[in-house]
Write a protein that holds these residues in place. Structure first.
Motif, PDB file in Angstrom:
ATOM      1  N   ALA A   5      31.906  -2.655 -18.535  1.00  0.00           N
ATOM      2  CA  ALA A   5      33.093  -3.188 -17.845  1.00  0.00           C
ATOM      3  C   ALA A   5      34.370  -2.590 -18.414  1.00  0.00           C
ATOM      4  O   ALA A   5      35.268  -2.207 -17.668  1.00  0.00           O
ATOM      5  CB  ALA A   5      33.123  -4.711 -17.940  1.00  0.00           C
ATOM      6  N   THR A  39      34.241 -12.098 -15.196  1.00  0.00           N
ATOM      7  CA  THR A  39      34.857 -11.013 -14.440  1.00  0.00           C
ATOM      8  C   THR A  39      34.730 -11.310 -12.951  1.00  0.00           C
ATOM      9  O   THR A  39      33.956 -12.175 -12.541  1.00  0.00           O
ATOM     10  CB  THR A  39      34.177  -9.656 -14.724  1.00  0.00           C
ATOM     11  OG1 THR A  39      32.822  -9.725 -14.275  1.00  0.00           O
ATOM     12  CG2 THR A  39      34.225  -9.298 -16.190  1.00  0.00           C
ATOM     13  N   TYR A  64      38.431 -15.567  -8.511  1.00  0.00           N
ATOM     14  CA  TYR A  64      38.956 -14.252  -8.130  1.00  0.00           C
ATOM     15  C   TYR A  64      39.021 -14.239  -6.602  1.00  0.00           C
ATOM     16  O   TYR A  64      37.980 -14.355  -5.947  1.00  0.00           O
ATOM     17  CB  TYR A  64      38.037 -13.134  -8.618  1.00  0.00           C
ATOM     18  CG  TYR A  64      38.054 -12.941 -10.113  1.00  0.00           C
ATOM     19  CD1 TYR A  64      38.933 -12.043 -10.698  1.00  0.00           C
ATOM     20  CD2 TYR A  64      37.192 -13.648 -10.945  1.00  0.00           C
ATOM     21  CE1 TYR A  64      38.953 -11.844 -12.070  1.00  0.00           C
ATOM     22  CE2 TYR A  64      37.203 -13.466 -12.315  1.00  0.00           C
ATOM     23  CZ  TYR A  64      38.082 -12.565 -12.873  1.00  0.00           C
ATOM     24  OH  TYR A  64      38.098 -12.380 -14.226  1.00  0.00           O
ATOM     25  N   SER A  69      33.921 -17.770 -10.366  1.00  0.00           N
ATOM     26  CA  SER A  69      32.989 -17.122 -11.288  1.00  0.00           C
ATOM     27  C   SER A  69      32.002 -18.165 -11.810  1.00  0.00           C
ATOM     28  O   SER A  69      32.246 -19.371 -11.692  1.00  0.00           O
ATOM     29  CB  SER A  69      33.754 -16.533 -12.478  1.00  0.00           C
ATOM     30  OG  SER A  69      34.250 -17.588 -13.305  1.00  0.00           O
ATOM     31  N   PHE A 137      40.065 -10.205 -17.286  1.00  0.00           N
ATOM     32  CA  PHE A 137      38.842 -10.915 -17.633  1.00  0.00           C
ATOM     33  C   PHE A 137      38.863 -11.337 -19.084  1.00  0.00           C
ATOM     34  O   PHE A 137      39.705 -10.887 -19.869  1.00  0.00           O
ATOM     35  CB  PHE A 137      37.574 -10.120 -17.277  1.00  0.00           C
ATOM     36  CG  PHE A 137      37.272  -8.890 -18.098  1.00  0.00           C
ATOM     37  CD1 PHE A 137      36.421  -8.940 -19.188  1.00  0.00           C
ATOM     38  CD2 PHE A 137      37.796  -7.654 -17.726  1.00  0.00           C
ATOM     39  CE1 PHE A 137      36.111  -7.799 -19.905  1.00  0.00           C
ATOM     40  CE2 PHE A 137      37.490  -6.511 -18.440  1.00  0.00           C
ATOM     41  CZ  PHE A 137      36.639  -6.582 -19.539  1.00  0.00           C
ATOM     42  N   SER A 139      36.146 -12.484 -22.534  1.00  0.00           N
ATOM     43  CA  SER A 139      34.798 -12.392 -23.086  1.00  0.00           C
ATOM     44  C   SER A 139      34.774 -13.156 -24.398  1.00  0.00           C
ATOM     45  O   SER A 139      35.821 -13.461 -24.968  1.00  0.00           O
ATOM     46  CB  SER A 139      34.406 -10.924 -23.296  1.00  0.00           C
ATOM     47  OG  SER A 139      35.333 -10.292 -24.171  1.00  0.00           O
ATOM     48  N   HIS A 152      41.295  -9.400 -21.870  1.00  0.00           N
ATOM     49  CA  HIS A 152      41.396  -8.040 -21.347  1.00  0.00           C
ATOM     50  C   HIS A 152      42.484  -8.045 -20.282  1.00  0.00           C
ATOM     51  O   HIS A 152      42.430  -8.825 -19.330  1.00  0.00           O
ATOM     52  CB  HIS A 152      40.052  -7.607 -20.763  1.00  0.00           C
ATOM     53  CG  HIS A 152      38.928  -7.730 -21.738  1.00  0.00           C
ATOM     54  ND1 HIS A 152      38.419  -6.651 -22.414  1.00  0.00           N
ATOM     55  CD2 HIS A 152      38.233  -8.816 -22.171  1.00  0.00           C
ATOM     56  CE1 HIS A 152      37.437  -7.069 -23.219  1.00  0.00           C
ATOM     57  NE2 HIS A 152      37.320  -8.377 -23.089  1.00  0.00           N
TER      58      HIS A 152
END
Length: 169
Positions: A5, A39, A64, A69, A137, A139, A152
């Motif tokens: 990604a 994401t 999104y 998600s 996104f 993580s 990110h």
């Protein structure tokens, strides 16, 4: 998965301009448990956060466009939610952590914010390096709650948002 990604994002944004359009805020927290990555396609249009009575963040979810998600972490109790306005973006995430993420604040480009959890532990503050970038996104890791969070950031072309194509604006 995370590497792929990040590589795809870097390649896409590097081709568009020589200015840094992607940045990463390293994870905070102790990082025990299972890994997660939230994401999606297009821009983030809403955020949900579940927190626990005893002071930590249990789960996080993004929308999104019009698609939610999967939840990172766990759904427990009532969610706190913020729906973003057209053109609004997440531009800062701050909060506190110790073993788990104890509190989190998502701040938007219009100065609105979503607060969840109870502030205790070490402070963190994450934001993009480029002033026009936004959160694309997150993580990290989770066990009974979110144990680490990394962010990110990138500049997103507003015309890329699938929700813009289906609205009559």
């Amino acid at each position: 998965m995370l590497f792929v990604a990040v590589f795809v994002l870097l390649a896409a944004f590097a081709a568009a301009d020589r200015q840094p359009q992607y940045s990463f805020s390293p994870p905070v927290g102790d990082g025990n448990g299972n890994s997660y990555m939230i994401t999606g396609e297009g821009r983030i249009t809403a955020v949900r956060v579940w927190d626990s009575y005893w002071s930590f963040i249990r789960g996080i979810q993004f929308r999104y466009g019009y698609i939610w998600s999967p939840v990172a972490g766990h759904v427990s109790g009532e969610a706190k939610e913020i729906e973003l306005f057209e053109g609004e973006a997440i531009v800062q995430i701050s909060g506190k952590y110790s073993h788990h993420l104890s509190s989190v604040v998502f701040t938007t480009s219009r100065g609105r914010s979503l607060h969840a959890g109870q502030p205790s532990g070490y402070s963190f503050n994450m934001y993009p390096k480029h002033p026009q970038a936004e959160l694309v996104f997150i993580s990290g890791r989770f066990d009974s709650g979110i144990t680490s969070l990394g962010t990110h950031w990138a500049i997103i072309n507003p015309s890329f948002n699938p929700s813009n194509k289906t609205k009559g604006h």
